[in-house]
Design a protein around this motif. Structure first.
Motif, PDB file in Angstrom:
ATOM      1  N   VAL A  87       0.832  -1.206   0.000  1.00 41.40           N
ATOM      2  CA  VAL A  87       0.000   0.000   0.000  1.00 41.40           C
ATOM      3  C   VAL A  87       0.867   1.256   0.000  1.00 41.40           C
ATOM      4  O   VAL A  87       0.571   2.243   0.667  1.00 41.40           O
ATOM      5  CB  VAL A  87      -0.992   0.012   1.184  1.00 41.40           C
ATOM      6  N   ALA A  88       1.938   1.197  -0.794  1.00 38.08           N
ATOM      7  CA  ALA A  88       2.876   2.324  -0.840  1.00 38.08           C
ATOM      8  C   ALA A  88       2.195   3.613  -1.277  1.00 38.08           C
ATOM      9  O   ALA A  88       2.607   4.700  -0.874  1.00 38.08           O
ATOM     10  CB  ALA A  88       4.032   1.992  -1.767  1.00 38.08           C
ATOM     11  N   SER A  89       1.129   3.503  -2.074  1.00 37.93           N
ATOM     12  CA  SER A  89       0.513   4.736  -2.565  1.00 37.93           C
ATOM     13  C   SER A  89      -0.134   5.516  -1.421  1.00 37.93           C
ATOM     14  O   SER A  89      -0.092   6.739  -1.410  1.00 37.93           O
ATOM     15  CB  SER A  89      -0.507   4.429  -3.665  1.00 37.93           C
ATOM     16  N   TYR A  90      -0.692   4.811  -0.439  1.00 38.54           N
ATOM     17  CA  TYR A  90      -1.273   5.509   0.712  1.00 38.54           C
ATOM     18  C   TYR A  90      -0.182   6.268   1.472  1.00 38.54           C
ATOM     19  O   TYR A  90      -0.307   7.458   1.757  1.00 38.54           O
ATOM     20  CB  TYR A  90      -1.931   4.520   1.683  1.00 38.54           C
ATOM     21  N   GLY A  91       0.878   5.535   1.822  1.00 42.29           N
ATOM     22  CA  GLY A  91       1.939   6.123   2.640  1.00 42.29           C
ATOM     23  C   GLY A  91       2.623   7.288   1.947  1.00 42.29           C
ATOM     24  O   GLY A  91       2.847   8.337   2.555  1.00 42.29           O
ATOM     25  N   SER A  92       2.924   7.119   0.646  1.00 46.28           N
ATOM     26  CA  SER A  92       3.620   8.205  -0.052  1.00 46.28           C
ATOM     27  C   SER A  92       2.730   9.428  -0.163  1.00 46.28           C
ATOM     28  O   SER A  92       3.210  10.554  -0.091  1.00 46.28           O
ATOM     29  CB  SER A  92       4.057   7.780  -1.447  1.00 46.28           C
ATOM     30  N   SER A  93       1.415   9.197  -0.345  1.00 46.64           N
ATOM     31  CA  SER A  93       0.505  10.340  -0.439  1.00 46.64           C
ATOM     32  C   SER A  93       0.501  11.120   0.868  1.00 46.64           C
ATOM     33  O   SER A  93       0.562  12.352   0.876  1.00 46.64           O
ATOM     34  CB  SER A  93      -0.917   9.871  -0.746  1.00 46.64           C
ATOM     35  N   ILE A  94       0.451  10.392   1.985  1.00 45.48           N
ATOM     36  CA  ILE A  94       0.445  11.062   3.279  1.00 45.48           C
ATOM     37  C   ILE A  94       1.750  11.825   3.478  1.00 45.48           C
ATOM     38  O   ILE A  94       1.772  12.954   3.961  1.00 45.48           O
ATOM     39  CB  ILE A  94       0.230  10.035   4.411  1.00 45.48           C
ATOM     40  N   LYS A  95       2.846  11.216   3.043  1.00 42.12           N
ATOM     41  CA  LYS A  95       4.150  11.871   3.185  1.00 42.12           C
ATOM     42  C   LYS A  95       4.187  13.178   2.390  1.00 42.12           C
ATOM     43  O   LYS A  95       4.639  14.207   2.887  1.00 42.12           O
ATOM     44  CB  LYS A  95       5.249  10.922   2.694  1.00 42.12           C
ATOM     45  N   ASP A  96       3.695  13.142   1.160  1.00 34.30           N
ATOM     46  CA  ASP A  96       3.670  14.360   0.337  1.00 34.30           C
ATOM     47  C   ASP A  96       2.843  15.447   1.013  1.00 34.30           C
ATOM     48  O   ASP A  96       3.260  16.602   1.087  1.00 34.30           O
ATOM     49  CB  ASP A  96       3.086  14.067  -1.048  1.00 34.30           C
ATOM     50  N   GLY A  97       1.671  15.046   1.499  1.00 33.59           N
ATOM     51  CA  GLY A  97       0.799  16.016   2.162  1.00 33.59           C
ATOM     52  C   GLY A  97       1.474  16.611   3.390  1.00 33.59           C
ATOM     53  O   GLY A  97       1.447  17.829   3.610  1.00 33.59           O
ATOM     54  N   ALA A  98       2.129  15.746   4.183  1.00 29.31           N
ATOM     55  CA  ALA A  98       2.788  16.207   5.400  1.00 29.31           C
ATOM     56  C   ALA A  98       3.952  17.139   5.069  1.00 29.31           C
ATOM     57  O   ALA A  98       4.176  18.151   5.729  1.00 29.31           O
ATOM     58  CB  ALA A  98       3.283  15.010   6.207  1.00 29.31           C
ATOM     59  N   GLU A  99       4.681  16.796   4.002  1.00 27.26           N
ATOM     60  CA  GLU A  99       5.819  17.634   3.613  1.00 27.26           C
ATOM     61  C   GLU A  99       5.369  19.039   3.235  1.00 27.26           C
ATOM     62  O   GLU A  99       6.005  20.028   3.602  1.00 27.26           O
ATOM     63  CB  GLU A  99       6.562  16.996   2.434  1.00 27.26           C
ATOM     64  N   LEU A 100       4.263  19.101   2.500  1.00 27.97           N
ATOM     65  CA  LEU A 100       3.738  20.404   2.110  1.00 27.97           C
ATOM     66  C   LEU A 100       3.377  21.211   3.353  1.00 27.97           C
ATOM     67  O   LEU A 100       3.710  22.401   3.468  1.00 27.97           O
ATOM     68  CB  LEU A 100       2.513  20.227   1.208  1.00 27.97           C
ATOM     69  N   ALA A 101       2.721  20.542   4.307  1.00 26.82           N
ATOM     70  CA  ALA A 101       2.300  21.228   5.526  1.00 26.82           C
ATOM     71  C   ALA A 101       3.507  21.755   6.295  1.00 26.82           C
ATOM     72  O   ALA A 101       3.521  22.903   6.757  1.00 26.82           O
ATOM     73  CB  ALA A 101       1.485  20.276   6.399  1.00 26.82           C
ATOM     74  N   ILE A 102       4.548  20.920   6.414  1.00 26.88           N
ATOM     75  CA  ILE A 102       5.726  21.316   7.175  1.00 26.88           C
ATOM     76  C   ILE A 102       6.447  22.468   6.486  1.00 26.88           C
ATOM     77  O   ILE A 102       6.905  23.417   7.126  1.00 26.88           O
ATOM     78  CB  ILE A 102       6.649  20.095   7.378  1.00 26.88           C
TER      79      ILE A 102
END
Lengths: 404, 312
Positions: A62-77
């Motif tokens: 389920v790499a697509s879930y994790g990478s999506s969350i990572k991208d979103g978190a990176e933008l927020a940070i």
């Protein structure tokens, strides 16, 4: 002859030992750098950096879930750091891959807790992997927030106790069933409903149960209750049975692979009633499988919609588009929100102490984020709105927001 | 004489390793992160060595080892979590049921050879996984939540027992019978060796220790899910055995240690993790096609000049 043999033996010993020594050296040098790095940062710059770890599915099933969350978190940070950080402290993001495996999720959580000494963690995207980190979070008193672990037992144990340091940004599975039932009764005025659920997934079974309870409470009748099993491809006989019960609404919780075929075959059999599902439908593949036309008059509940006209959401969609040149999906939005959820708690706690942040997270009230405004309840679940989307000619259109 | 000497050397060595690690833990140099890596290493060594007795010694190509691990994991977890038994009893139950499963599977399938056996064992592992997937008592697809009870001591003691039993089996009359099956089944049959019996025994011993490893695994990682024991897990174990050298116990153990370290070291580089891991495997296989140790044992490397009895 014997000399040659001896030489060979030496060579193999040398090779085997050098490999191991090399690996050990790599490991220990890593230990050296990370521990010195850690100590120097705690001595020198701990006052101006807040470490947020992310234990995510960056490879595996389920790499697509994790990478999506990572991208979103990176933008927020990035946004938080550009705006001056949290109380003047910059956020340092520490992502770790858990290979989509629960054992690796535990390892990653231990690593974040003991090696990187993070202030807070973003827990894995799937419920099982998130549960695998819960005991570590409690033990090391590190507030941990999962962006998309929707199973109730992530925060609440079987015996009814709460995992003190575990929170989530998403709503829980049964809530989607309730929202769907209310939508069916109030918006579509459905009286006689049918349920067609995936029998092989706890997710679908949970949704079906909560939907049934709510629709009956709303005065509706369940006229047909059928089940399929993941990987089925022919649903026509069951659908014929459902059709003969003449429902005016059909609830189909499940994942997009089967749902695509079910929707297609239902329309072929002449079932015109509105169909509805949940976030498991949310995939471009669904449109390919079912066909745009068959999907008309179908609805799903989801965490958020990029089509939502609200100003903050459109701002987020624009910022995301500028950075990654794609439209953010629900996981992106949840990852983004998770960081802001943690940020808000750290600000209110006024310190980076785990217990203070935990308390602040638990006391979160009316926090306005992309995926909705929410307060945290006593089971550490956010009480927030769900978005109902309608498929119109193969495109998801924002229909309405349903409050709990 | 020689054998008992090796036994004592190994026991003393094990005690020394244990004392050193325990010392480092009590001084606080090895924190939970390193303890956890050590426990994983122990689990992987057990899995590798228990598959080694099936593939490396008896020459039966089984690729369903994760299935036995799953049996051990689930049954030990049921014993401790549902029935409230202490962990050692749970581990014994898990290992016992796994051995029983090994017998049940082994008796009909070990009449098959090569690819056919591989497919049959793979099928068995999938059946086990699907059964656990559909039993609500153990949590179904969502998995079973387990309290962490494994300590480094449990893991280490289990490893020592595993290695001792399997090394002694290999060096015994039964072990030589098993090796003769690996070398030439028809010839050993003609020599009067009951090949089916030895194959089933080796299979059951392998399953027993895989079950033990599964029990330790279950109580170390907080949750067990059927997906954890998919066929990729079986291949992970197979990789340890092949990388270490088919037929070498110490090779299997060294490969398990080596790959555990590589894997945890690479966790920091998620993007390139699997690429580097795979590259390591390819490079080792290119330069050491028979595995790190070939069929040799680490002990044989120290006997230079003596009769070269252990070449391939």
């Amino acid at each position: 002859m014997t000399e040659k043999k001896t030489l060979k033996r030496f060579a193999s010993v040398f090779l085997a030992s050098s490999l191991i020594v090399g690996a050990l050296a790599g490991c220990s040098s890593n230990e050296g750098t990370s521990s010195t790095g850690g100590s120097s940062s705690s001595a020198g710059e701990s006052s101006d950096v807040i470490k947020i770890g992310a234990n995510l599915e960056l490879s595996g099933a389920v790499a697509s879930y994790g990478s999506s969350i990572k991208d979103g978190a990176e933008l927020a940070i990035e946004e938080i750091n550009a705006a001056g950080g949290i109380d003047g402290k910059q956020i340092e993001f520490v992502p770790v891959d858990n290979k989509s495996e629960s054992a690796e999720a535990t390892n990653a959580a231990i690593k974040l807790a003991t090696q990187d000494k993070v202030t807070a963690m973003i827990a894995p995207a799937t419920s099982g992997n998130a549960i695998a980190t819960a005991q570590i979070a409690n033990q090391y008193k590190i507030p941990t927030v999962t962006a998309s672990g929707t199973a109730p037992n992530v925060t609440e144990n079987e015996d009814g106790t709460i995992n003190d340091f575990v929170f989530r940004t998403c709503f829980i599975d049964p809530f989607q069933g309730i929202v769907a039932a209310n939508f069916a009764s109030n918006e579509l005025e459905a009286k006689n409903v049918a349920i067609y659920a995936d029998n092989a997934s706890d997710y679908a079974k949970g949704l079906a149960a909560s939907f049934k309870e709510q629709i009956e409470a709303n005065g509706g009748t369940v006229v047909a209750e059928e089940a399929y099993v993941a990987d089925d491809t022919d649903f026509k006989s069951t659908l014929t049975r459902i059709k003969s019960a003449n429902p005016d609404f059909i609830f189909i919780p499940g994942y997009y692979e089967e749902v695509g075929l079910i929707v297609k075959q239902a329309r072929e059999l002449g079932i015109e009633a509105p169909l509805m599902g949940a976030d498991g439908w949310d995939s471009p593949t669904l449109v390919e499988l079912a066909g745009a036309e068959a999907l008309n008059n179908t609805f799903i509940t989801n965490h958020y919609s990029s089509e939502d006209p609200e100003e903050t959401i459109q701002g987020f969609v624009e910022a995301f588009n500028a950075k990654f040149s794609e439209s953010p999906n629900a996981f992106h939005a949840l990852g983004y929100d998770t960081v802001f959820f943690i940020k808000d708690a750290i600000e209110r706690a006024g310190s980076t102490d785990g217990e203070a942040i935990q308390k602040a997270l638990a006391e979160t009230e009316n926090l306005s984020l992309i995926t909705g405004t929410f307060s945290v309840d006593e089971k550490h679940n956010p009480v927030k709105s769900a978005t109902v989307l309608e498929y119109v000619d193969g495109v998801q259109e924002f229909n309405s927001k349903v409050n709990p | 004489m020689k054998k008992s000497k090796a036994f004592w050397v190994f026991s003393v060595l094990a005690l020394v390793i244990y004392a050193v690690v325990q010392g480092l833990i009590s001084v606080g140099i090895l924190d939970l992160y390193y303890q956890n890596i050590l426990v994983q290493m122990c689990i992987n060594i057990m899995l590798a060595v228990s598959l080694h007795i099936i593939i490396g010694i008896t020459g039966q190509f089984s690729i369903g080892h994760a299935g036995f691990m799953a049996v051990g994991a689930y049954f030990s977890a049921i014993a401790t979590m549902k029935l409230g038994l202490p962990l050692p009893v749970g581990l014994l139950i898990g290992a016992g049921v796994a051995a029983l499963a090994g017998l049940l599977v082994g008796i009909p399938t070990l009449r098959l050879k090569g690819d056919y056996l591989a497919i049959a064992t793979l099928g068995f592992a999938e059946i086990i996984r699907i059964i656990f997937l559909n039993v609500d008592y153990v949590g179904g697809a969502a998995g079973m939540v387990i309290t962490n009870m494994t300590t480094w001591t449990y893991a280490f003691v289990s490893v020592v027992i595993t290695i001792l039993v399997i090394a002694n089996f290999t060096n015994s009359r039964h072990g030589r019978a098993a090796i003769s099956i690996r070398e030439d089944e028809i010839a050993s049959d003609a020599m009067g060796i009951n090949t089916t019996y030895y194959k089933v025994v080796a299979f059951a011993i392998g399953s027993l220790f895989a079950g033990l490893a599964g029990g330790i695994f279950a109580h170390n990682f907080f949750i067990i899910q059927p997906t954890t024991f998919g066929f990729l897990k079986s291949f992970d174990i197979l990789i340890y055995v092949v990388l270490g050298g088919l037929g070498s116990l110490s090779g299997a153990a060294i490969a398990a240690i080596f790959l555990t370290i590589v894997s945890s070291y690479l966790a920091e580089y998620p993007e390139t993790r699997m690429i580097i891991y795979s590259l390591v495997l390819i490079i080792v296989m290119l330069y050491r096609p028979s595995g790190l140790m070939g069929t040799k044992e680490i002990t044989s490397l120290f006997k230079f000049g003596k009769k070269g009895g252990s070449q391939k």
